[in-house]
Motif scaffolding. Sequence first.
Motif, PDB file in Angstrom:
ATOM      1  N   TRP A  62       1.659   2.955  -4.682  1.00  0.00           N
ATOM      2  CA  TRP A  62       0.589   2.779  -4.642  1.00  0.00           C
ATOM      3  C   TRP A  62      -0.559   3.916  -4.525  1.00  0.00           C
ATOM      4  O   TRP A  62      -0.385   4.700  -3.629  1.00  0.00           O
ATOM      5  CB  TRP A  62      -0.055   1.613  -3.632  1.00  0.00           C
ATOM      6  N   PRO A  63      -1.604   3.965  -5.337  1.00  0.00           N
ATOM      7  CA  PRO A  63      -2.427   5.265  -5.136  1.00  0.00           C
ATOM      8  C   PRO A  63      -3.121   5.170  -3.685  1.00  0.00           C
ATOM      9  O   PRO A  63      -3.141   4.226  -3.161  1.00  0.00           O
ATOM     10  CB  PRO A  63      -3.381   5.004  -6.327  1.00  0.00           C
ATOM     11  N   ASP A  64      -3.501   6.339  -3.205  1.00  0.00           N
ATOM     12  CA  ASP A  64      -4.170   6.368  -1.867  1.00  0.00           C
ATOM     13  C   ASP A  64      -5.514   5.711  -1.996  1.00  0.00           C
ATOM     14  O   ASP A  64      -6.195   5.375  -2.972  1.00  0.00           O
ATOM     15  CB  ASP A  64      -4.562   7.798  -1.682  1.00  0.00           C
ATOM     16  N   GLY A  65      -5.802   4.818  -1.025  1.00  0.00           N
ATOM     17  CA  GLY A  65      -6.873   4.243  -0.859  1.00  0.00           C
ATOM     18  C   GLY A  65      -6.814   2.509  -1.267  1.00  0.00           C
ATOM     19  O   GLY A  65      -7.848   2.083  -1.269  1.00  0.00           O
ATOM     20  N   THR A  66      -5.550   2.687  -1.858  1.00  0.00           N
ATOM     21  CA  THR A  66      -5.320   0.977  -2.086  1.00  0.00           C
ATOM     22  C   THR A  66      -5.711  -0.141  -0.985  1.00  0.00           C
ATOM     23  O   THR A  66      -6.169  -0.925  -1.136  1.00  0.00           O
ATOM     24  CB  THR A  66      -3.918   1.046  -2.861  1.00  0.00           C
ATOM     25  N   PRO A  70      -4.169   0.794   7.645  1.00  0.00           N
ATOM     26  CA  PRO A  70      -2.787   0.793   7.825  1.00  0.00           C
ATOM     27  C   PRO A  70      -2.324  -0.522   7.923  1.00  0.00           C
ATOM     28  O   PRO A  70      -0.958  -0.821   7.484  1.00  0.00           O
ATOM     29  CB  PRO A  70      -2.392   1.663   9.030  1.00  0.00           C
ATOM     30  N   ASP A  71      -2.511  -1.515   8.617  1.00  0.00           N
ATOM     31  CA  ASP A  71      -2.322  -2.891   8.907  1.00  0.00           C
ATOM     32  C   ASP A  71      -2.856  -3.783   7.955  1.00  0.00           C
ATOM     33  O   ASP A  71      -2.825  -4.890   7.946  1.00  0.00           O
ATOM     34  CB  ASP A  71      -2.338  -3.243  10.433  1.00  0.00           C
ATOM     35  N   ALA A  72      -3.581  -3.601   6.952  1.00  0.00           N
ATOM     36  CA  ALA A  72      -4.162  -4.469   6.100  1.00  0.00           C
ATOM     37  C   ALA A  72      -3.153  -4.977   5.300  1.00  0.00           C
ATOM     38  O   ALA A  72      -2.083  -4.477   4.833  1.00  0.00           O
ATOM     39  CB  ALA A  72      -5.061  -3.616   4.870  1.00  0.00           C
ATOM     40  N   GLY A 100       5.859  -3.403   6.724  1.00  0.00           N
ATOM     41  CA  GLY A 100       5.443  -4.340   8.047  1.00  0.00           C
ATOM     42  C   GLY A 100       4.180  -4.774   7.546  1.00  0.00           C
ATOM     43  O   GLY A 100       3.668  -5.516   8.387  1.00  0.00           O
ATOM     44  N   ARG A 101       3.514  -4.671   6.527  1.00  0.00           N
ATOM     45  CA  ARG A 101       2.289  -5.482   5.928  1.00  0.00           C
ATOM     46  C   ARG A 101       2.484  -6.735   5.960  1.00  0.00           C
ATOM     47  O   ARG A 101       3.268  -7.001   5.127  1.00  0.00           O
ATOM     48  CB  ARG A 101       1.632  -4.791   4.780  1.00  0.00           C
ATOM     49  N   PRO A 102       1.593  -7.628   6.355  1.00  0.00           N
ATOM     50  CA  PRO A 102       1.634  -8.844   6.243  1.00  0.00           C
ATOM     51  C   PRO A 102       1.461  -9.208   4.810  1.00  0.00           C
ATOM     52  O   PRO A 102       0.654  -8.691   4.094  1.00  0.00           O
ATOM     53  CB  PRO A 102       0.532  -9.620   7.283  1.00  0.00           C
ATOM     54  N   VAL A 103       1.923 -10.210   4.467  1.00  0.00           N
ATOM     55  CA  VAL A 103       1.719 -10.900   3.026  1.00  0.00           C
ATOM     56  C   VAL A 103       1.019 -12.066   3.143  1.00  0.00           C
ATOM     57  O   VAL A 103       1.221 -13.068   3.851  1.00  0.00           O
ATOM     58  CB  VAL A 103       3.169 -10.788   2.217  1.00  0.00           C
ATOM     59  N   VAL A 104      -0.146 -11.937   2.092  1.00  0.00           N
ATOM     60  CA  VAL A 104      -1.153 -13.196   1.983  1.00  0.00           C
ATOM     61  C   VAL A 104      -1.366 -13.645   0.365  1.00  0.00           C
ATOM     62  O   VAL A 104      -1.360 -12.837  -0.373  1.00  0.00           O
ATOM     63  CB  VAL A 104      -2.522 -12.675   2.683  1.00  0.00           C
ATOM     64  N   ALA A 105      -1.009 -14.981   0.347  1.00  0.00           N
ATOM     65  CA  ALA A 105      -1.170 -15.479  -1.038  1.00  0.00           C
ATOM     66  C   ALA A 105      -2.462 -15.984  -0.991  1.00  0.00           C
ATOM     67  O   ALA A 105      -3.184 -16.789  -0.143  1.00  0.00           O
ATOM     68  CB  ALA A 105      -0.494 -16.621  -1.132  1.00  0.00           C
TER      69      ALA A 105
END
Length: 198
Positions: A62-66, A70-72, A100-105
């Motif tokens: 993923w490009p920087d700034g996506t 860090p925990d988004a 470790g990022r949570p996944v949200v639908a």
Amino acid sequence: MRDRLAPAAWRAATAARRVRALAGLTLAMALCVCVRARAQEVQLEYAVKATYLYKFADYVDWPDGTFRAPDAPLVVCLVGNDGVAQLADALVAGHTALEGRPVVARRIAAPSRDAGCHVLYVGARSAAATQEAVRAARGLPVLTVTDTRNDDAARGIIAFVIVDNRVRFDVDLAAAAQNHLAISSKLLNLAARVRQNP
């Protein structure tokens, strides 16, 4: 009827009726089993596709700034109401991706530039509706995933396909490049077909 037939003939006719009845019952049971087995296969297909939606993210640069922090979370947007979208809500809950990022639908009616999607799944819809949804995400760092089996023009960066009764996927590297994404060679090795950059 029995009065008109000799005992042997009557027994033979009765046996024939029983055989036909048993054959009919066997056929009906076989059809029920086939219908149930097909329904289970379809549910399994949907579950595999829904799971892939967040698993793909780990194989994308993923490009920087996506991500804003860090925990988004990794946001999987769902367009349409097919079986995959219905299962994805439940299947992504509690899972993590990208170290470790949570996944949200998130269900959306149509993609927009400010929807905040990282993965955009467009369920089985008309080719025109699918193209429009994919086009709305073009140029953004969004991994588009489609479930169109026949129309090459209505495919995302990743398109689910069925090969030998198994869920597989095609990858379009040109479409990935347009969205500033790089796909890992590990994922490309698993693809049924890879469309190279022109």
